[in-house]
Scaffold this motif. Structure first.
Motif, PDB file in Angstrom:
ATOM      1  N   LYS A 100       0.761  -1.155  -0.026  1.00 18.05           N
ATOM      2  CA  LYS A 100       0.015  -0.086   0.125  1.00 18.05           C
ATOM      3  C   LYS A 100       1.023   1.128   0.055  1.00 18.05           C
ATOM      4  N   ILE A 101       1.994   1.234   0.710  1.00 17.48           N
ATOM      5  CA  ILE A 101       2.872   2.293   0.628  1.00 17.48           C
ATOM      6  C   ILE A 101       3.535   2.711  -0.500  1.00 17.48           C
ATOM      7  N   VAL A 102       3.822   1.472  -1.472  1.00 20.99           N
ATOM      8  CA  VAL A 102       4.418   1.475  -2.749  1.00 20.99           C
ATOM      9  C   VAL A 102       3.422   2.272  -3.534  1.00 20.99           C
ATOM     10  N   LEU A 103       2.031   1.792  -3.532  1.00 16.80           N
ATOM     11  CA  LEU A 103       1.084   2.486  -4.329  1.00 16.80           C
ATOM     12  C   LEU A 103       0.776   4.012  -4.104  1.00 16.80           C
ATOM     13  N   GLU A 104       1.046   4.283  -2.793  1.00 18.75           N
ATOM     14  CA  GLU A 104       0.869   5.757  -2.443  1.00 18.75           C
ATOM     15  C   GLU A 104       1.826   6.501  -2.880  1.00 18.75           C
ATOM     16  N   ALA A 105       3.099   5.976  -2.856  1.00 18.33           N
ATOM     17  CA  ALA A 105       4.424   6.720  -3.309  1.00 18.33           C
ATOM     18  C   ALA A 105       4.373   6.937  -4.897  1.00 18.33           C
ATOM     19  N   GLU A 106       3.910   6.093  -5.460  1.00 21.02           N
ATOM     20  CA  GLU A 106       3.715   5.918  -6.817  1.00 21.02           C
ATOM     21  C   GLU A 106       2.796   7.126  -7.480  1.00 21.02           C
ATOM     22  N   LYS A 107       1.756   7.067  -6.609  1.00 19.07           N
ATOM     23  CA  LYS A 107       0.708   8.219  -6.969  1.00 19.07           C
ATOM     24  C   LYS A 107       1.354   9.480  -6.653  1.00 19.07           C
ATOM     25  N   ARG A 108       2.077   9.571  -5.848  1.00 19.39           N
ATOM     26  CA  ARG A 108       2.435  10.840  -5.494  1.00 19.39           C
ATOM     27  C   ARG A 108       3.822  11.266  -6.147  1.00 19.39           C
ATOM     28  N   GLY A 109       4.319  10.450  -6.930  1.00 19.82           N
ATOM     29  CA  GLY A 109       5.534  10.747  -7.721  1.00 19.82           C
ATOM     30  C   GLY A 109       6.837  10.563  -7.065  1.00 19.82           C
ATOM     31  N   TYR A 110       6.987   9.997  -5.978  1.00 22.37           N
ATOM     32  CA  TYR A 110       8.204   9.699  -5.226  1.00 22.37           C
ATOM     33  C   TYR A 110       9.074   8.818  -5.743  1.00 22.37           C
ATOM     34  N   ASP A 111      10.418   9.230  -5.795  1.00 24.74           N
ATOM     35  CA  ASP A 111      11.585   7.908  -5.962  1.00 24.74           C
ATOM     36  C   ASP A 111      11.531   6.780  -5.011  1.00 24.74           C
ATOM     37  N   LEU A 112      11.269   5.573  -5.473  1.00 28.04           N
ATOM     38  CA  LEU A 112      11.399   4.525  -4.494  1.00 28.04           C
ATOM     39  C   LEU A 112      12.337   3.576  -4.637  1.00 28.04           C
ATOM     40  N   GLU A 113      12.779   3.065  -3.319  1.00 31.45           N
ATOM     41  CA  GLU A 113      13.439   1.834  -3.330  1.00 31.45           C
ATOM     42  C   GLU A 113      12.704   0.717  -2.752  1.00 31.45           C
ATOM     43  N   ILE A 114      12.372  -0.351  -3.555  1.00 31.69           N
ATOM     44  CA  ILE A 114      11.492  -1.444  -2.794  1.00 31.69           C
ATOM     45  C   ILE A 114      12.517  -2.713  -2.752  1.00 31.69           C
ATOM     46  N   TYR A 115      12.318  -3.246  -1.670  1.00 27.06           N
ATOM     47  CA  TYR A 115      13.262  -4.416  -1.222  1.00 27.06           C
ATOM     48  C   TYR A 115      12.357  -5.742  -0.968  1.00 27.06           C
ATOM     49  N   HIS A 116      12.681  -6.671  -1.856  1.00 27.15           N
ATOM     50  CA  HIS A 116      11.865  -7.638  -1.801  1.00 27.15           C
ATOM     51  C   HIS A 116      12.117  -8.848  -0.664  1.00 27.15           C
ATOM     52  N   CYS A 117      11.575  -9.679  -0.180  1.00 25.77           N
ATOM     53  CA  CYS A 117      11.762 -10.897   0.603  1.00 25.77           C
ATOM     54  C   CYS A 117      13.007 -11.744  -0.080  1.00 25.77           C
ATOM     55  N   GLY A 118      13.714 -11.820   0.480  1.00 26.68           N
ATOM     56  CA  GLY A 118      14.832 -12.923  -0.010  1.00 26.68           C
ATOM     57  C   GLY A 118      14.342 -14.298   0.048  1.00 26.68           C
ATOM     58  N   PHE A 119      13.370 -14.848   0.777  1.00 23.12           N
ATOM     59  CA  PHE A 119      12.741 -15.875   0.953  1.00 23.12           C
ATOM     60  C   PHE A 119      11.881 -16.197  -0.258  1.00 23.12           C
ATOM     61  N   ALA A 164       8.096 -12.685  -4.042  1.00 24.01           N
ATOM     62  CA  ALA A 164       6.513 -12.025  -4.339  1.00 24.01           C
ATOM     63  C   ALA A 164       6.204 -11.160  -3.115  1.00 24.01           C
ATOM     64  N   SER A 165       6.875 -11.333  -2.016  1.00 28.52           N
ATOM     65  CA  SER A 165       6.657 -10.483  -0.854  1.00 28.52           C
ATOM     66  C   SER A 165       7.365  -9.488  -0.704  1.00 28.52           C
ATOM     67  N   LEU A 166       7.164  -8.243  -0.005  1.00 30.21           N
ATOM     68  CA  LEU A 166       8.072  -7.234   0.265  1.00 30.21           C
ATOM     69  C   LEU A 166       8.601  -7.099   1.691  1.00 30.21           C
ATOM     70  N   ASP A 167       9.587  -6.806   1.835  1.00 33.46           N
ATOM     71  CA  ASP A 167      10.198  -6.355   3.371  1.00 33.46           C
ATOM     72  C   ASP A 167      10.658  -5.184   3.502  1.00 33.46           C
ATOM     73  N   MET A 168      10.682  -4.174   2.781  1.00 36.71           N
ATOM     74  CA  MET A 168      11.072  -2.849   3.085  1.00 36.71           C
ATOM     75  C   MET A 168      10.802  -1.890   1.848  1.00 36.71           C
ATOM     76  N   VAL A 169      10.370  -0.799   2.246  1.00 37.78           N
ATOM     77  CA  VAL A 169      10.095   0.343   1.247  1.00 37.78           C
ATOM     78  C   VAL A 169      10.965   1.630   1.735  1.00 37.78           C
ATOM     79  N   ILE A 170      11.707   2.675   0.773  1.00 35.90           N
ATOM     80  CA  ILE A 170      12.346   3.679   1.285  1.00 35.90           C
ATOM     81  C   ILE A 170      11.819   4.837   0.164  1.00 35.90           C
ATOM     82  N   VAL A 171      11.659   5.871   1.028  1.00 41.48           N
ATOM     83  CA  VAL A 171      11.667   6.994   0.078  1.00 41.48           C
ATOM     84  C   VAL A 171      12.627   8.026   0.564  1.00 41.48           C
ATOM     85  N   ARG A 172      13.783   8.052   0.120  1.00 46.18           N
ATOM     86  CA  ARG A 172      14.913   8.762   0.886  1.00 46.18           C
ATOM     87  C   ARG A 172      14.812  10.252   0.632  1.00 46.18           C
TER      88      ARG A 172
END
Length: 364
Positions: free
Chosen positions: A232-251, A254-262
């Protein structure tokens, strides 16, 4: 963060086999060297050599660590120069759709296989097959672990109040996004938060979140909606036009483990095993999805079932690590054979040619 080295995994040994996100991080680079050759050690040594030369020069570097040897690198990016160097051999696949005109493959194989005794060739073939089998066994163990993990998730999903989960997510979104980004082209980089390695799980959370003013630690059991909140955070950040770092689960990629907007100075991440962290500085905040959204007493009510699921899960994770360690041990034997037939003068020549290229990029 001038002069900072960002460390992360772009490939991983997962429950879906070897999974990678190299394309996301190489996209947009002008000059990229894709290394090819039987010896992974030679490629890693070359990348480390380039890295060491450009460290400490007020440049932001990106170090791509190897999931099969987390102390070593399989790639380096100097984004300021539009430069990258990456191990491009299987199981990695560097996408063709965005490769630039100045991307170049360098074949580091300087071994004359015809001069190698037939017995040694047979040994290389035998060890290669044995190593690949160990990797396959590791992936099968992780796949079995994911099936167990799905049972773990379902137990908590059945006890979850989804209206409360939506409320928690909505409150967090209001904290994170107070305004839209100024009009610019948005970029998204996808990576892995951690990786399954021969040493066990490894992550670079401290490095990745260094310099951020706020960190939100998502706590909770499996299936309590942590990844859903991140999506949900990713979708909101995309809608608002921010650069994103999306960190997927290493296991489970398909699952997410971290989102960063620097640009906004924050990270939100799944802070549970095997990457469990606790607040340690000003601006850290815990959001416990179990406490906020799951029926009280669930842990106690299903204690026996949870204990058995956890035992099965840990058993599969341990088996996967053992197979990865076996694969590394076999690969080390292969490397010892390759090293006997390497031409160090050729490696020096490649290194100096790459250095010349980077210096030209630095002047532009």
């Amino acid at each position: 963060m001038s002069g900072y080295v960002l460390r992360y995994f772009a490939g991983g040994n997962t429950a879906k086999g070897f999974s990678h996100l190299y394309d996301s991080n190489l996209r947009g680079l002008d000059r990229v060297f894709i290394l090819s050759g039987k010896s992974a050690l030679e490629k890693k040594s070359l990348i480390h050599r380039v890295m060491n030369n450009w460290s400490g020069k007020s440049l932001n570097l990106e170090a791509l660590h190897s999931p099969n040897d987390p102390d070593s690198l399989e790639g380096l990016i100097i984004r300021e120069f539009g430069f990258g160097i990456i191990d491009g051999d299987s199981p990695r696949e560097i996408g063709k759709e965005f490769v630039g005109d100045r991307w170049e493959t360098i074949d580091l194989d300087v071994m004359d296989l015809s001069s190698i005794p037939s017995g040694t060739k047979q040994e290389i073939t035998r060890l290669t097959a044995k190593r690949d089998h160990a990797f396959d066994q590791a992936y099968q163990s992780y796949a079995a672990g994911l099936r167990v993990h799905d049972k773990w998730e379902k137990l908590y999903i059945d006890q979850m109040d989804f209206k409360k989960a939506d409320y928690v997510a909505d409150r967090l979104l209001k904290k994170l996004f107070l305004k839209n980004a100024s009009g610019k082209n948005r970029t998204t980089r996808r990576r892995f938060l951690g990786a399954a390695t021969p040493k066990g799980p490894v992550d670079f959370v401290g490095n990745i979140t260094s310099g951020l003013t706020r960190r939100f630690f998502l706590k909770g059991r499996a299936g309590t909606g942590k990844s859903t909140v991140l999506k949900k955070i990713v979708l909101e950040a995309e809608k608002r036009g921010y650069d994103l770092e999306i960190y997927h689960c290493g296991f489970d990629p398909a699952s997410l483990d971290m989102v960063i907007v620097r640009e906004l100075g924050w990270a939100v991440f799944d802070s549970t095993q095997p990457h469990e962290y606790f607040p340690s500085r000003r601006g850290d905040e815990v959001i416990d999805m179990y406490e906020l959204t799951v029926t009280p007493g669930t842990d106690e009510l299903f204690a026996n079932e949870i204990a058995e699921i956890e035992r099965q899960y840990r058993e599969q994770m341990k088996a996967g690590r053992i197979y990865l360690a076996e694969a590394k041990q076999i690969n080390d034997q292969l490397e010892s054979i390759y090293q006997e037939n390497m031409d160090n003068a050729r490696m020096d020549e490649v290194y100096y040619d790459i250095q010349k290229e980077i210096k030209l990029l630095a002047k532009n």
